[in-house]
Design a protein around this motif. Structure first.
Motif, PDB file in Angstrom:
ATOM      1  N   HIS A 149      18.370  37.990  -4.730  1.00 48.47           N
ATOM      2  CA  HIS A 149      19.631  39.323  -5.177  1.00 48.47           C
ATOM      3  C   HIS A 149      20.107  39.439  -3.748  1.00 48.47           C
ATOM      4  N   CYS A 150      20.228  38.951  -3.068  1.00 49.51           N
ATOM      5  CA  CYS A 150      20.149  39.770  -1.169  1.00 49.51           C
ATOM      6  C   CYS A 150      21.858  38.813  -0.686  1.00 49.51           C
ATOM      7  N   GLU A 171      15.784  43.939  -2.162  1.00 55.66           N
ATOM      8  CA  GLU A 171      16.680  43.232  -3.087  1.00 55.66           C
ATOM      9  C   GLU A 171      17.757  43.869  -3.137  1.00 55.66           C
ATOM     10  N   GLY A 172      18.527  42.957  -3.512  1.00 48.34           N
ATOM     11  CA  GLY A 172      19.972  44.311  -3.972  1.00 48.34           C
ATOM     12  C   GLY A 172      20.612  44.017  -1.873  1.00 48.34           C
ATOM     13  N   GLU A 214      15.513  51.399   2.178  1.00 53.30           N
ATOM     14  CA  GLU A 214      16.333  51.397   0.962  1.00 53.30           C
ATOM     15  C   GLU A 214      17.811  52.557   0.902  1.00 53.30           C
ATOM     16  N   ASN A 215      18.759  51.585   0.621  1.00 58.32           N
ATOM     17  CA  ASN A 215      20.644  52.712   0.178  1.00 58.32           C
ATOM     18  C   ASN A 215      20.981  52.940   1.639  1.00 58.32           C
ATOM     19  N   ARG A 228      15.772  47.820   0.194  1.00 64.91           N
ATOM     20  CA  ARG A 228      16.617  47.559  -0.880  1.00 64.91           C
ATOM     21  C   ARG A 228      18.127  48.251  -1.125  1.00 64.91           C
ATOM     22  N   ASP A 229      18.518  47.123  -1.211  1.00 67.24           N
ATOM     23  CA  ASP A 229      19.901  47.830  -1.630  1.00 67.24           C
ATOM     24  C   ASP A 229      20.911  48.510  -0.254  1.00 67.24           C
ATOM     25  N   ASP A 272      22.731  43.834   1.352  1.00 65.45           N
ATOM     26  CA  ASP A 272      24.099  43.157   1.857  1.00 65.45           C
ATOM     27  C   ASP A 272      24.094  43.278   3.429  1.00 65.45           C
TER      28      ASP A 272
END
Lengths: 422, 164
Positions: free
Chosen positions: A294-295, A264-265, A209-210, A237-238, A267
């Motif tokens: 939400h991607c 989710e999130g 994530e991130n 995620r993200d 990219d």
């Protein structure tokens, strides 16, 4: 000697942990069952692998020496591989921060095999990936721990020296960018000899994530090489992933790129540039899977085809049930410079959700006669005018590359191959 | 001596007769109206074929020279609606045009900056992409820039020749 016999021979020399020996055995059984793909396989309809399948490849002899000055220098943590084997004398990991791992996979297999077990889970892989699992002996392990930003790129350079009998090597790259960590990774393939070789790569990138990962792959293998690679990306995620693929060399280059947007999130931006002439074949199969809502994903591949070259682009975007608010685009643009060059392009969607924004498109065009005449009317010769327009078409993709030295190297190589006017 | 001389020039455009036995001469500093088909014929456009006569520039016969060679010898046709050049910038266009005339072209950036200043054009104009149509003001500026850098001796406009 067939693959199974060569596998038995390779295994007899190895001293692998039981879990790995079992995974390899499963993989060689899978490859024996599948065999090399043929045109009957939907995923291989337009790409001829007979020349590869018919060549009797040997595993490489202990690595030939390569002079360090042959390398493109830029400031990076660098692992160099010669014919698939780590070459410590050419590598440079000086100043690597505590806790960051950039290591030869052969070394890790010897010293800490347990570290690899969760990263090398056996699965029902396609033929070339299964062959890789059965045979890989080296490659790279890169781990950027939680919250760490690596200030310099990691450069994985795979040099092939084949000069005599055809050789094959199989490399595996395993990369983990942990939560909130940032990495720029450059994967480069180059041929130093004139012989035939088969480089079969599998590269797994995991973004927690991130995490932020910018990945650039530059393939300028020698003109009689076979390059087959599978790039598998999993995004948490993200996380942010930017992938760039530049394919300039090899007689046959096949890239399978699969991205799973699993958090989710997340990219993903996927770019590619290929230039092929003569009788080169270049094939990109990409699959971006929107698993959760939400991607976003954006994909643009550009190709320049000359001579009797063949290009295949297949860009699949899948949107799974429930993956609402997905935003996705896939475009493929081709410039065909010769009557004998051919492109098969197919951007496609499989959408199982209803609240999504998806766009796709493909173009196959030629240089405009009016544009060429306009340039020539300014004194620019026919060849230079053509090259100016082709380079202008490709430049957008070159400018997206992450490292200045890489942009320069790609520009120079492109200029050189265009200049040859093949 | 005349800058340009046409001697009994006959030509076809797209396979149809367009010029028939045209003779004229243009001296330096002179402007002269001409049939509009002449622009393409003078530049050796692929749609044109000279069937008789010759084109003489500065005393040299250029009738069979390539389009690029004619341009390098001083012809500069203007394009009222130039075609789009996707991804090509004003600077890369001019650099290529100059490189075709100058061996080992050096300091192009500096030269371009100087000319932009002389013509009171924006410093960033060099990065302007020629993907889409230029505005009238941009097109006028771009043409002036080309004249400054390429130093033509004969400008070919639609229906008019202007010898410098």
């Amino acid at each position: 000697m067939n693959a199974a016999a060569r596998f038995s021979e390779a295994e007899s020399r190895r001293n692998a942990p039981a879990w790995l020996a079992a995974a390899r055995k499963t993989a060689i059984a899978r490859f024996s069952e599948l065999g090399f793909p043929t045109e009957a396989d939907e995923d291989w309809r337009f790409t001829r692998v007979e020349p590869l399948a018919k060549t009797a490849f040997e595993l490489p002899k202990p690595a030939a020496t390569v002079e360090a000055k042959a390398l493109v220098p830029f400031d990076a943590y660098r692992l160099v591989f010669v014919d698939g084997r780590h070459a410590p004398a050419l590598s440079d990991l000086a100043g690597l921060a505590q806790g960051v791992r950039v290591a030869s996979l052969a070394q890790v297999l010897k010293d800490e095999p347990a570290l690899l077990e969760p990263r090398l889970k056996a699965s029902a892989e396609p033929a070339f990936a299964a062959l890789n699992t059965a045979f890989f002996d080296d490659g790279a392990l890169v781990i950027v721990p939680r919250g760490v930003t690596l200030e310099k790129p990691v450069h994985l350079l795979f040099l092939s020296t084949a000069a005599g009998a055809p050789v094959m090597w199989h490399g595996r790259v395993l990369v983990s960018v942990e939560a909130g960590a940032k990495l720029t990774l450059v994967e480069e393939y180059a041929g130093a000899g004139s012989g035939t070789y088969f480089a079969n790569m599998v590269c797994d990138l995991d973004l927690a994530e991130n995490a932020v990962l910018e990945h650039a792959k530059l393939q300028h293998d020698s003109e009689s090489a076979f390059h087959v690679a599978s790039l598998r990306v999993r995004q948490g995620r993200d996380s942010r992933f930017a992938g760039h693929s530049v394919s300039l060399g090899a007689a046959l280059c096949r890239n399978d790129i699969a991205v799973s947007l699993a958090g989710e999130g997340a990219d993903c931006a996927l770019d590619g540039l290929y230039h092929a002439g003569g009788r080169q074949q270049v094939d990109f199969h990409t699959a971006i899977d929107h698993v959760v809502p939400h991607c976003g994903s954006r994909e643009l591949f550009k190709g320049v085809l000359d001579g009797s070259a063949r290009a295949v682009f297949n860009g699949l975007i899948s949107v799974q049930p429930g993956a609402q608010k997905t935003s996705a685009s896939v475009y493929n643009k081709n410039l065909v410079l010769s009557e004998n060059a051919l492109v098969n392009t197919k951007p496609e969607f499989k959408i199982s959700a209803n609240d999504v924004q998806c766009k796709h498109g493909a173009t196959v065009g030629q240089l405009s006669g009016d544009a060429l005449f306009y340039l020539r009317s300014r004194g620019i010769g026919a060849v230079e005018a053509r090259n100016l327009l082709v380079y202008a078409f490709a430049r957008e993709m070159v400018e997206k590359l992450p490292v200045e030295a890489l942009r320069e190297a790609v520009s120079a190589r492109l200029a050189r191959s265009l200049g040859a006017g093949d | 001596m005349a800058l340009l001389e046409l001697r009994g020039l006959s030509a076809e455009v797209d396979g149809k007769p367009a010029l028939s036995g045209l003779s004229l001469s243009v001296d330096p500093g002179e402007s002269r109206p001409v049939p509009s088909a002449l622009s393409k014929v003078l530049m050796g456009h692929p749609s044109c074929r000279v069937t008789a006569g010759s084109i003489v520039l500065d005393g040299a016969d250029i009738t069979v020279l390539s389009t690029a060679e004619r341009a390098r010898r001083g012809l500069l046709p203007s394009f009222p609606r130039p075609p789009a050049l996707p991804g090509v910038t004003v600077a890369s266009f001019l650099r290529a045009a100059l490189a075709a005339r100058t061996r080992g072209l050096k300091d192009f950036r500096k030269l371009l900056r100087e000319k932009l200043a002389v013509l009171k054009l924006d410093e960033g104009f060099g990065s302007r992409r020629l993907d889409a149509a230029l505005s009238d003001a941009e097109r006028t500026g771009f043409e002036a820039l080309q004249r400054e850098l390429l130093k033509p001796s004969l400008i070919i406009e639609d229906g008019v020749l202007r010898a410098l």
